[in-house]
Enzyme design. Sequence first.
Site, PDB file in Angstrom:
ATOM      1  N   ASP A 242       0.948  -1.106   0.047  1.00  0.00           N
ATOM      2  CA  ASP A 242       0.002  -0.065   0.028  1.00  0.00           C
ATOM      3  C   ASP A 242       0.840   1.387   0.005  1.00  0.00           C
ATOM      4  O   ASP A 242       1.893   1.237   0.415  1.00  0.00           O
ATOM      5  CB  ASP A 242      -0.784   0.064   1.313  1.00  0.00           C
ATOM      6  CG  ASP A 242      -1.830  -1.127   1.283  1.00  0.00           C
ATOM      7  OD1 ASP A 242      -2.124  -1.887   0.221  1.00  0.00           O
ATOM      8  OD2 ASP A 242      -2.376  -1.300   2.417  1.00  0.00           O
TER       9      ASP A 242
ATOM     10  N   ASP B 189       1.169   4.413   2.026  1.00  0.00           N
ATOM     11  CA  ASP B 189       0.546   5.200   3.275  1.00  0.00           C
ATOM     12  C   ASP B 189       1.121   6.774   3.223  1.00  0.00           C
ATOM     13  O   ASP B 189       2.598   6.926   2.950  1.00  0.00           O
ATOM     14  CB  ASP B 189       1.440   4.503   4.582  1.00  0.00           C
ATOM     15  CG  ASP B 189       1.062   3.018   4.776  1.00  0.00           C
ATOM     16  OD1 ASP B 189      -0.346   2.886   4.708  1.00  0.00           O
ATOM     17  OD2 ASP B 189       1.751   2.217   4.812  1.00  0.00           O
TER      18      ASP B 189
END
Length: 235
Positions: free
Chosen positions: A156, A158
Amino acid sequence: MGTCAAPTCAAPPFAADSELQRDVRWQPHDLLRLSRLPSFDGEPDWVRTAFASAPFAVVRRAQSAPGYIAIGLRGNGRAQRYGTWAEVGDVEAAIAPEDLAVSLPADAERRALPAFALYAALRHEALYLDAFSWGPTGSAGFELVSGMPTVTATSDLDLLIRTPRTLSRERATQMLTELELHAQHAGIRVDVQLETPAGGIALAEWAAGKPRVMARHAQGPRLIADPWAVLATHA
């Protein structure tokens, strides 16, 4: 002292009745370069090798006694996370997420990874972020600071966005929609935390219109209605 999100945490190296504080020189998510890492009982086997390869740690959201900083270390994979403590005198440099706003890996193959491709796209196309101080945290932030290849093809992205003044629910929803569209194009998730006067809150929670949202604070998580209400009480 706040809670520890890591799978394993070292016991505080100071007395339980110590006067606690949070040193404002360093903020949660800042990455610290350390000259030395104190050793505590129960330290995982991987910690020394990881620190020797990349002597960096992230500032945890926790209070400590004067002279200490709550930090988190990372090794290989999600299972290798360790919450521990550094001594103030061992800090050689501090890098905030927004300090990485113009950074990308030098290697073209690393830059092509979805998390970095998404980050590059946001830097050039997400003009709505220009009004804020913001930058990457998590694996992307760690790799940009340390040079260690911590980002994978499925990582991901962040992000931390500093919001010292009220962010309306409407604007939060617009931002979240735009960010998620970019993330969908990259084929990964984007996880955004707003840094507010009350602590860190998830952009997705604030945009969802919940009556109360979880604010992560040095004294521990708490549910609040308005993360910026503290500004009104001190005006």
